[in-house]
Design a protein around this motif. Structure first.
Motif, short mmCIF file in Angstrom:
data_model
loop_
_atom_site.label_atom_id
_atom_site.label_comp_id
_atom_site.label_asym_id
_atom_site.label_seq_id
_atom_site.Cartn_x
_atom_site.Cartn_y
_atom_site.Cartn_z
N HIS A 1 7.87 4.23 12.60
CA HIS A 1 6.83 4.00 11.58
C HIS A 1 7.49 3.40 10.33
O HIS A 1 8.41 4.00 9.78
CB HIS A 1 6.17 5.35 11.27
N GLY A 2 7.05 2.24 9.93
CA GLY A 2 7.61 1.61 8.72
C GLY A 2 8.73 0.62 9.00
O GLY A 2 9.35 0.11 8.07
N ALA B 1 -1.64 -0.96 11.62
CA ALA B 1 -0.56 0.03 11.62
C ALA B 1 -0.06 0.27 13.04
O ALA B 1 -0.76 -0.05 14.01
CB ALA B 1 -1.05 1.34 11.00
N ALA C 1 6.13 4.41 5.57
CA ALA C 1 5.89 2.97 5.53
C ALA C 1 5.49 2.56 4.11
O ALA C 1 5.64 3.34 3.16
CB ALA C 1 4.79 2.59 6.53
N GLY C 2 5.01 1.34 3.97
CA GLY C 2 4.44 0.89 2.70
C GLY C 2 5.41 1.00 1.54
O GLY C 2 6.61 0.88 1.68
N GLN D 1 -2.83 9.09 5.26
CA GLN D 1 -2.36 8.92 6.65
C GLN D 1 -1.18 9.83 6.90
O GLN D 1 -0.57 10.38 5.99
CB GLN D 1 -2.00 7.48 6.96
N THR E 1 -3.49 4.94 0.93
CA THR E 1 -3.94 5.37 2.25
C THR E 1 -3.74 6.88 2.38
O THR E 1 -2.78 7.44 1.84
CB THR E 1 -3.17 4.69 3.41
N GLY F 1 0.82 -1.21 0.00
CA GLY F 1 0.00 0.00 0.00
C GLY F 1 0.86 1.26 0.00
O GLY F 1 2.02 1.24 0.40
N SER F 2 0.25 2.35 -0.46
CA SER F 2 0.94 3.65 -0.42
C SER F 2 0.67 4.34 0.91
O SER F 2 -0.47 4.40 1.37
CB SER F 2 0.41 4.54 -1.56
N ASP F 3 1.72 4.82 1.54
CA ASP F 3 1.60 5.60 2.79
C ASP F 3 1.88 7.06 2.43
O ASP F 3 3.02 7.42 2.13
CB ASP F 3 2.62 5.09 3.81
N MET G 1 0.98 -4.47 2.82
CA MET G 1 -0.47 -4.31 3.01
C MET G 1 -1.21 -4.82 1.76
O MET G 1 -1.02 -4.30 0.67
CB MET G 1 -0.78 -2.81 3.21
N LEU H 1 -5.34 -2.37 8.73
CA LEU H 1 -4.94 -2.22 7.33
C LEU H 1 -5.36 -3.42 6.49
O LEU H 1 -5.03 -3.51 5.32
CB LEU H 1 -3.42 -2.03 7.24
N CYS I 1 7.91 -2.85 7.38
CA CYS I 1 8.03 -2.80 5.90
C CYS I 1 9.49 -2.80 5.50
O CYS I 1 9.90 -3.46 4.55
CB CYS I 1 7.40 -1.51 5.35
N VAL J 1 0.80 -7.63 6.86
CA VAL J 1 0.43 -6.34 7.44
C VAL J 1 -1.05 -6.34 7.81
O VAL J 1 -1.90 -6.55 6.95
CB VAL J 1 0.72 -5.20 6.45
O1 PXL Z 1 3.92 -0.77 8.69
C1 PXL Z 1 2.80 -1.36 8.15
C2 PXL Z 1 2.25 -0.60 6.98
C3 PXL Z 1 2.28 -1.14 5.73
N1 PXL Z 1 1.77 -0.53 4.65
C4 PXL Z 1 1.21 0.67 4.76
C5 PXL Z 1 1.18 1.29 5.98
C6 PXL Z 1 1.71 0.65 7.13
C7 PXL Z 1 1.68 1.30 8.43
O2 PXL Z 1 1.22 2.38 8.62
O3 PXL Z 1 0.64 2.49 6.06
C8 PXL Z 1 0.66 1.34 3.55
#
Ligand code: PXL
Length: 294
Positions: A211-212, A110, A18-19, A44, A42, A11-13, A80, A116, A215, A107
């Protein structure tokens, strides 16, 4: 020399820590050319997840196929996956042999506590995806959710790695970022390779900037596998990389919650530049340090 290629399916953070964003920085830092299939967008920041917009499973598959039909992908990491349909679609790609040297990071939640993954997709990880994983990397919380049992001690963490290992992945690493009772000042990740248990130990670094982390560990493992390392060498290298990235970003003040790691090492910043970044933070929320407002 042409770099090896890795693929992240994740997923995109939007906050960049992260992600997909963490994965691509990790690949780049480790000399691997990164490609990506985005499973969800996402909205976030370092404090929490405001929204999730899943990409339809068939379009996740279209991204993967476009990449693997053209580029010499040597390893793949999943992060994710968001929905049961996407977990199943990725498992089908793996079963068809399209995802070599697969690192599966399950995942689910979070670091902010936001979900997620759809709850109904959790058990699909065990039945559909796990059998195809070269390396499976749950953290303690995810291992507890998957096994339906509490993990309180290092011995229970070892047992969890063995139990998950019996479900098909070549190697399981139960990450110990959330400490069990007997490992308070270290992080101990427990690996099971089907024959023996071994441990990856690192210092517990005192910082809110984590955070991350998961990942980054999984994508660094995939980067190691893409550069023809064996599994143990890849996960030991990943542990060293993640510890370094946490240490290098420990004093960063980005955002108001759990900040990101420093994947790329020291940047040419100055004290004046640091003050300016702090001042910008004050304009969008509480000041990270009292005298930061310029
Ligand atoms: O850390 C797990 C994770 C994975 N992927 C995405 C996330 C997060 C945690 O916030 O946002 C997209």
């Amino acid at each position: 020399m042409t770099p090896p290629v890795a693929l992240t399916i994740a997923g995109s953070d939007s906050s960049g820590g992260a992600g997909i964003q963490a994965d691509l920085k990790t690949f780049a830092a480790l000399g691997v050319f990164g490609t990506s299939a985005i499973t969800a967008v996402t909205a976030q920041n370092t404090v929490g997840v405001h929204g999730i917009h899943p990409v339809p499973a068939e379009f996740v598959v279209a991204q993967v196929q476009a990449v693997v039909d053209d580029l010499p992908v040597a390893s793949v990491k999943t992060g994710m996956l968001a929905t049961a349909e996407t977990v199943q679609a990725v498992a089908d790609l793996a079963a068809a042999g399209r995802l070599p040297r697969l690192v599966v990071d399950p995942v689910m939640v979070a670091s902010s506590g936001d979900r997620l993954l759809e709850p109904q997709a959790e058990q699909l990880y065990l039945t559909a995806l796990l059998p195809h994983a070269t390396v499976f990397t749950p953290n303690l919380r995810e291992a507890e959710l998957l096994l339906g049992a509490r993990i309180r001690t290092l011995n229970e963490q070892r047992e969890a790695a063995r139990t998950l290992g019996a479900l098909g992945p070549a190697t399981v690493v139960v990450k110990g970022g959330h400490a069990v009772t007997d490992t308070a000042d270290e992080t101990v990740d427990v690996a099971w390779d089907g024959e023996r248990v071994y441990e990856l130990r690192g210092p517990r670094i005192d910082t809110p900037n984590n955070h991350g982390t998961g990942c980054t560990f999984a994508s660094a493992t995939a980067a190691g596998l893409a550069t023809a390392q064996g599994v143990r060498e890849a996960i030991e290298g990943a542990k060293a990389f993640v510890t370094q990235a946490i240490a290098l970003g420990a004093a960063w003040r980005l955002g108001h919650g759990h900040g990101p790691l420093n994947h790329l090492g020291p940047a040419p910043t100055t004290a004046a530049h640091d003050r300016e970044v702090d001042a910008q933070q004050c304009q969008v929320g509480p000041c990270p340090v009292p005298d930061a407002r310029l």
